[in-house]
Design a protein around this motif. Structure first.
Motif, PDB file in Angstrom:
ATOM      1  N   PRO A   1     -17.698 -19.877 -15.683  1.00 35.57           N
ATOM      2  CA  PRO A   1     -16.244 -19.695 -15.782  1.00 35.57           C
ATOM      3  C   PRO A   1     -15.516 -19.951 -14.467  1.00 35.57           C
ATOM      4  CG  PRO A   1     -17.315 -17.578 -15.603  1.00 35.57           C
ATOM      5  CD  PRO A   1     -18.418 -18.594 -15.722  1.00 35.57           C
ATOM      6  N   THR A   2     -16.262 -19.984 -13.357  1.00 34.02           N
ATOM      7  CA  THR A   2     -15.650 -20.255 -12.050  1.00 34.02           C
ATOM      8  C   THR A   2     -16.130 -21.613 -11.558  1.00 34.02           C
ATOM      9  OG1 THR A   2     -17.442 -18.991 -11.010  1.00 34.02           O
ATOM     10  CG2 THR A   2     -15.363 -17.833 -11.419  1.00 34.02           C
ATOM     11  N   ALA A   3     -15.862 -22.640 -12.360  1.00 29.27           N
ATOM     12  CA  ALA A   3     -16.323 -23.993 -12.057  1.00 29.27           C
ATOM     13  C   ALA A   3     -15.184 -24.992 -12.277  1.00 29.27           C
ATOM     14  CB  ALA A   3     -17.524 -24.342 -12.934  1.00 29.27           C
ATOM     15  N   PRO A   4     -14.139 -24.920 -11.446  1.00 26.96           N
ATOM     16  CA  PRO A   4     -12.983 -25.787 -11.655  1.00 26.96           C
ATOM     17  C   PRO A   4     -13.264 -27.267 -11.423  1.00 26.96           C
ATOM     18  CG  PRO A   4     -12.790 -24.623  -9.571  1.00 26.96           C
ATOM     19  CD  PRO A   4     -13.952 -24.015 -10.289  1.00 26.96           C
ATOM     20  N   PHE A   5     -14.425 -27.578 -10.821  1.00 22.43           N
ATOM     21  CA  PHE A   5     -14.768 -28.975 -10.580  1.00 22.43           C
ATOM     22  C   PHE A   5     -15.437 -29.632 -11.785  1.00 22.43           C
ATOM     23  CE2 PHE A   5     -14.859 -26.768  -6.454  1.00 22.43           C
ATOM     24  CZ  PHE A   5     -13.863 -27.475  -5.806  1.00 22.43           C
TER      25      PHE A   5
ATOM     26  N   GLU B   1     -17.032 -31.799  -4.338  1.00 23.37           N
ATOM     27  CA  GLU B   1     -16.757 -31.236  -5.660  1.00 23.37           C
ATOM     28  C   GLU B   1     -17.720 -30.109  -5.996  1.00 23.37           C
ATOM     29  OE1 GLU B   1     -16.469 -34.369  -8.545  1.00 23.37           O
ATOM     30  OE2 GLU B   1     -15.291 -35.636  -7.207  1.00 23.37           O
ATOM     31  N   VAL B   2     -18.244 -29.468  -4.972  1.00 25.69           N
ATOM     32  CA  VAL B   2     -19.183 -28.360  -5.153  1.00 25.69           C
ATOM     33  C   VAL B   2     -18.785 -27.231  -4.205  1.00 25.69           C
ATOM     34  CG1 VAL B   2     -21.575 -27.604  -4.929  1.00 25.69           C
ATOM     35  CG2 VAL B   2     -21.070 -29.898  -5.793  1.00 25.69           C
ATOM     36  N   GLN B   3     -18.670 -26.019  -4.752  1.00 24.96           N
ATOM     37  CA  GLN B   3     -18.363 -24.873  -3.906  1.00 24.96           C
ATOM     38  C   GLN B   3     -18.777 -23.582  -4.596  1.00 24.96           C
ATOM     39  OE1 GLN B   3     -17.098 -24.740  -0.686  1.00 24.96           O
ATOM     40  NE2 GLN B   3     -17.605 -22.567  -0.873  1.00 24.96           N
ATOM     41  N   ASP B   4     -19.734 -22.866  -4.018  1.00 24.12           N
ATOM     42  CA  ASP B   4     -20.021 -21.514  -4.495  1.00 24.12           C
ATOM     43  C   ASP B   4     -18.807 -20.643  -4.200  1.00 24.12           C
ATOM     44  OD1 ASP B   4     -22.557 -22.024  -5.445  1.00 24.12           O
ATOM     45  OD2 ASP B   4     -23.552 -21.461  -3.573  1.00 24.12           O
ATOM     46  N   ILE B   5     -18.453 -19.781  -5.141  1.00 27.42           N
ATOM     47  CA  ILE B   5     -17.292 -18.907  -4.942  1.00 27.42           C
ATOM     48  C   ILE B   5     -17.766 -17.464  -5.033  1.00 27.42           C
ATOM     49  CG2 ILE B   5     -14.958 -18.336  -5.687  1.00 27.42           C
ATOM     50  CD1 ILE B   5     -14.735 -21.065  -6.967  1.00 27.42           C
ATOM     51  N   ASP B   6     -18.145 -16.914  -3.883  1.00 25.08           N
ATOM     52  CA  ASP B   6     -18.675 -15.553  -3.841  1.00 25.08           C
ATOM     53  C   ASP B   6     -17.778 -14.578  -3.094  1.00 25.08           C
ATOM     54  OD1 ASP B   6     -21.000 -16.185  -5.280  1.00 25.08           O
ATOM     55  OD2 ASP B   6     -21.979 -16.936  -3.470  1.00 25.08           O
ATOM     56  N   ASN B   7     -16.793 -15.115  -2.340  1.00 33.86           N
ATOM     57  CA  ASN B   7     -15.887 -14.238  -1.603  1.00 33.86           C
ATOM     58  C   ASN B   7     -14.537 -14.940  -1.456  1.00 33.86           C
ATOM     59  OD1 ASN B   7     -16.044 -16.004   0.761  1.00 33.86           O
ATOM     60  ND2 ASN B   7     -18.087 -15.128   1.084  1.00 33.86           N
ATOM     61  N   GLU B   8     -13.596 -14.262  -0.828  1.00 40.33           N
ATOM     62  CA  GLU B   8     -12.232 -14.802  -0.734  1.00 40.33           C
ATOM     63  C   GLU B   8     -12.173 -16.091   0.087  1.00 40.33           C
ATOM     64  OE1 GLU B   8      -9.677 -13.940  -2.386  1.00 40.33           O
ATOM     65  OE2 GLU B   8     -10.234 -11.993  -3.212  1.00 40.33           O
ATOM     66  N   ASP B   9     -12.988 -16.197   1.134  1.00 37.32           N
ATOM     67  CA  ASP B   9     -13.012 -17.441   1.914  1.00 37.32           C
ATOM     68  C   ASP B   9     -13.499 -18.606   1.056  1.00 37.32           C
ATOM     69  OD1 ASP B   9     -12.025 -16.228   4.178  1.00 37.32           O
ATOM     70  OD2 ASP B   9     -13.985 -15.981   5.139  1.00 37.32           O
ATOM     71  N   ASP B  10     -14.554 -18.358   0.259  1.00 40.23           N
ATOM     72  CA  ASP B  10     -15.047 -19.394  -0.655  1.00 40.23           C
ATOM     73  C   ASP B  10     -13.936 -19.841  -1.598  1.00 40.23           C
ATOM     74  OD1 ASP B  10     -17.590 -19.161   0.418  1.00 40.23           O
ATOM     75  OD2 ASP B  10     -18.322 -17.832  -1.158  1.00 40.23           O
ATOM     76  N   TRP B  11     -13.159 -18.864  -2.071  1.00 41.79           N
ATOM     77  CA  TRP B  11     -12.077 -19.160  -3.023  1.00 41.79           C
ATOM     78  C   TRP B  11     -11.062 -20.119  -2.394  1.00 41.79           C
ATOM     79  CZ3 TRP B  11     -11.905 -17.071  -8.005  1.00 41.79           C
ATOM     80  CH2 TRP B  11     -10.758 -17.379  -8.743  1.00 41.79           C
ATOM     81  N   LYS B  12     -10.679 -19.824  -1.157  1.00 41.42           N
ATOM     82  CA  LYS B  12      -9.698 -20.668  -0.469  1.00 41.42           C
ATOM     83  C   LYS B  12     -10.242 -22.074  -0.239  1.00 41.42           C
ATOM     84  CE  LYS B  12      -7.655 -16.665   1.866  1.00 41.42           C
ATOM     85  NZ  LYS B  12      -7.542 -15.941   3.161  1.00 41.42           N
TER      86      LYS B  12
END
Length: 231
Positions: free
Chosen positions: A108-112, A208-219
């Motif tokens: 669900p957290t895979a906008p790419f 086009e790849v990014q783990d999103i585990d914290n707020e910095d990852d989100w940005k």
């Protein structure tokens, strides 16, 4: 038997980023990107969200996904694996008299994730007949040249035999992009979700790849997404 189902796994609990699966990402809930890519691909007779959260279920339905049943408490805790969730979903559909030739699990957290990537993965599945197809990207730095910390606090090469090897002479290695997985349903279920062989990739750019585990990852993910969308 129906051809394919998309399962988007989105439990409600998220400790590091509260409400992560429905947090606003570049203008809409991040789960919307996974739902929209699956629907746009035209590959699936069912695009469903597996969740234990009524709020996530409502948002998922607003964006066009189905939520025919809620996730059990057993597969919504911190110890449940993705394969646990998929096995439960497939068992519930079987009870409803519905079976599928292919399973696509999308995070669900895979906008790419895009419709084009899903179609490319499905094409490989149908032409090459692996157990699983998944997006992968090359490590940006050779893992063979990594350091590890010793017990005394000093750093040393984990693989000293490669310490003087040129980077371009080292074997290229890849990692899971953490976006989606396409499975041959019969083989996957027979293996109880434990797929270790028969895996084929689609190679995607590190942009086009990014783990999103914290707020910095989100940005960082938002910046990467905006760059991807502008191309």
């Amino acid at each position: 038997m129906e051809k394919a189902i998309a399962i988007i796994t989105a439990r409600g609990g998220s400790k590091r980023i509260p409400g992560k699966n429905i947090k606003n990402f570049c203008g809409k809930p991040i789960i919307a990107y996974s739902i929209e890519a699956a629907l746009k691909s035209g590959l699936f007779s069912e695009v469903m969200v597996s969740t234990d959260s009524q709020k996530i279920a409502q948002i998922a339905q607003e964006y066009g996904a189905s939520v025919p049943f809620m996730r059990s408490a057993k597969t919504a805790d911190d110890y449940a694996t993705t394969s646990d969730v998929i096995m439960e979903v497939m068992d519930n559909y079987k009870k409803l008299g519905r079976t599928f030739e292919y399973i696509c699990c999308i995070y669900p957290t895979a906008p790419f994730v895009t419709a084009q990537k899903l179609i490319a993965a499905q094409t490989i599945m149908e032409e090459k007949h692996p157990v699983m197809v998944m997006p992968m990207t090359a490590f940006s730095y050779p893992p063979q040249r990594c350091y590890v910390m010793n017990d005394d606090g000093f750093m040393g090469y984990k693989y000293p035999q490669y310490s003087r090897t040129r980077s371009q002479d080292l074997e290229k290695q890849y990692h899971d992009a953490g976006q989606f997985y396409v499975y041959n349903a019969e083989k996957y279920l027979a293996l109880h979700g434990q797929v270790n062989e028969g895996v084929m990739p689609i190679i995607v750019s590190e942009l086009e790849v990014q783990d999103i585990d914290n707020e910095d990852d989100w940005k960082i993910a938002e910046l990467k997404y905006q760059l991807m969308a502008s191309r």
